[in-house]
Design an enzyme around this catalytic site. Sequence first.
Site, short mmCIF file in Angstrom:
data_model
loop_
_atom_site.label_atom_id
_atom_site.label_comp_id
_atom_site.label_asym_id
_atom_site.label_seq_id
_atom_site.Cartn_x
_atom_site.Cartn_y
_atom_site.Cartn_z
N GLU A 169 -3.47 -1.04 -9.23
CA GLU A 169 -2.61 -0.16 -10.03
C GLU A 169 -1.53 -0.94 -10.77
O GLU A 169 -1.18 -0.61 -11.90
CB GLU A 169 -1.91 0.87 -9.13
CG GLU A 169 -2.83 1.95 -8.59
CD GLU A 169 -2.10 2.87 -7.64
OE1 GLU A 169 -0.85 2.94 -7.69
OE2 GLU A 169 -2.78 3.51 -6.83
N VAL A 170 -0.95 -1.91 -10.10
CA VAL A 170 0.18 -2.65 -10.67
C VAL A 170 -0.29 -4.07 -11.02
O VAL A 170 -0.70 -4.81 -10.13
CB VAL A 170 1.37 -2.70 -9.69
CG1 VAL A 170 2.54 -3.47 -10.32
CG2 VAL A 170 1.79 -1.30 -9.26
N ASN A 180 -5.79 -6.30 -4.19
CA ASN A 180 -6.66 -5.65 -5.17
C ASN A 180 -6.55 -6.37 -6.51
O ASN A 180 -5.47 -6.86 -6.87
CB ASN A 180 -6.27 -4.18 -5.34
CG ASN A 180 -6.48 -3.38 -4.07
OD1 ASN A 180 -7.50 -3.53 -3.40
ND2 ASN A 180 -5.52 -2.53 -3.72
N HIS A 182 0.07 -8.81 -5.87
CA HIS A 182 0.72 -8.38 -4.63
C HIS A 182 -0.30 -8.39 -3.52
O HIS A 182 -1.42 -7.93 -3.71
CB HIS A 182 1.38 -7.01 -4.77
CG HIS A 182 0.51 -5.95 -5.36
ND1 HIS A 182 0.21 -5.91 -6.71
CD2 HIS A 182 -0.14 -4.91 -4.80
CE1 HIS A 182 -0.58 -4.88 -6.95
NE2 HIS A 182 -0.83 -4.25 -5.81
N ARG A 194 9.07 -3.17 1.02
CA ARG A 194 8.25 -2.10 1.59
C ARG A 194 7.61 -1.27 0.48
O ARG A 194 8.25 -0.97 -0.53
CB ARG A 194 9.10 -1.23 2.52
CG ARG A 194 9.66 -2.03 3.66
CD ARG A 194 10.08 -1.24 4.87
NE ARG A 194 10.73 -2.18 5.80
CZ ARG A 194 10.10 -3.00 6.64
NH1 ARG A 194 8.77 -2.97 6.71
NH2 ARG A 194 10.77 -3.83 7.41
N ASP A 195 6.34 -0.92 0.73
CA ASP A 195 5.62 -0.08 -0.23
C ASP A 195 6.28 1.30 -0.28
O ASP A 195 6.67 1.87 0.74
CB ASP A 195 4.15 0.05 0.18
CG ASP A 195 3.28 0.56 -0.95
OD1 ASP A 195 2.45 -0.23 -1.46
OD2 ASP A 195 3.43 1.74 -1.34
N ILE A 196 6.40 1.84 -1.49
CA ILE A 196 7.07 3.12 -1.67
C ILE A 196 6.23 4.28 -1.10
O ILE A 196 6.77 5.34 -0.79
CB ILE A 196 7.34 3.34 -3.18
CG1 ILE A 196 8.47 4.32 -3.40
CG2 ILE A 196 6.09 3.76 -3.94
CD1 ILE A 196 9.01 4.35 -4.84
P1 5GP Z 1 -2.40 -1.61 -5.91
O1 5GP Z 1 -3.19 -0.34 -5.97
O2 5GP Z 1 -2.02 -2.12 -7.27
O3 5GP Z 1 -3.03 -2.66 -5.04
O4 5GP Z 1 -1.08 -1.24 -5.13
C1 5GP Z 1 0.13 -0.89 -5.76
C2 5GP Z 1 1.08 -0.46 -4.69
O5 5GP Z 1 2.38 -0.43 -5.23
C3 5GP Z 1 0.80 0.93 -4.12
O6 5GP Z 1 0.59 0.85 -2.73
C4 5GP Z 1 2.07 1.72 -4.47
O7 5GP Z 1 2.45 2.63 -3.47
C5 5GP Z 1 3.10 0.62 -4.66
N1 5GP Z 1 4.17 0.95 -5.59
C6 5GP Z 1 4.03 1.48 -6.84
N2 5GP Z 1 5.21 1.62 -7.42
C7 5GP Z 1 6.14 1.16 -6.52
C8 5GP Z 1 7.56 1.04 -6.57
O8 5GP Z 1 8.22 1.39 -7.54
N3 5GP Z 1 8.16 0.51 -5.47
C9 5GP Z 1 7.44 0.11 -4.38
N4 5GP Z 1 8.14 -0.40 -3.35
N5 5GP Z 1 6.11 0.20 -4.31
C10 5GP Z 1 5.46 0.72 -5.37
#
Ligand code: 5GP
Length: 123
Positions: free
Chosen positions: A101-102, A93, A106, A34-36
């Site tokens: 962001e990451v 993304n 994903h 689950r997303d945080i």
């Molecule tokens: P992006 O913007 O890279 O597509 O999405 C990154 C997602 O990772 C965001 O929705 C953010 O809330 C989620 N996220 C970031 N850090 C963590 C974490 O430590 N644990 C979890 N479960 N989700 C995370």
Amino acid sequence: MAYTYDDQNIFAKILRGEIPNNTVLETEHALAFRDINPQAPTHVLVIPKGPYVCFDHFAQEASDAEIVDYIRAVGEVCKAEGVEADGFRLIANAGKNGVQEVPHLHVHILAGRNLGRMLAPAN
Ligand code: 5GP
């Protein structure tokens, strides 16, 4: 382009068990959790276990077994979360313009409310 994987990204740490996650599904090649910071009542992230930066990196370099397992995992999560009836959105993304962001592939599975139009204006 050649991608360089940063093994210090947060999802790499989740895969190594260095930080906790709320797991929904684990398969041989994929992990769903689950997303945080959920953006919808259902917000699950599905990641491959391998070191892939984004979707096209994965599509170009992952093995057939990894790709099949990963795509099936997305389907299994959709089924387990019961999102088919009312619909859902998948988002992957990538890079700067994709506002990723990451830097570990994903797919976001979002569901549980009307998600509106596909794109919001950039800010
Ligand atoms: P992006 O913007 O890279 O597509 O999405 C990154 C997602 O990772 C965001 O929705 C953010 O809330 C989620 N996220 C970031 N850090 C963590 C974490 O430590 N644990 C979890 N479960 N989700 C995370």
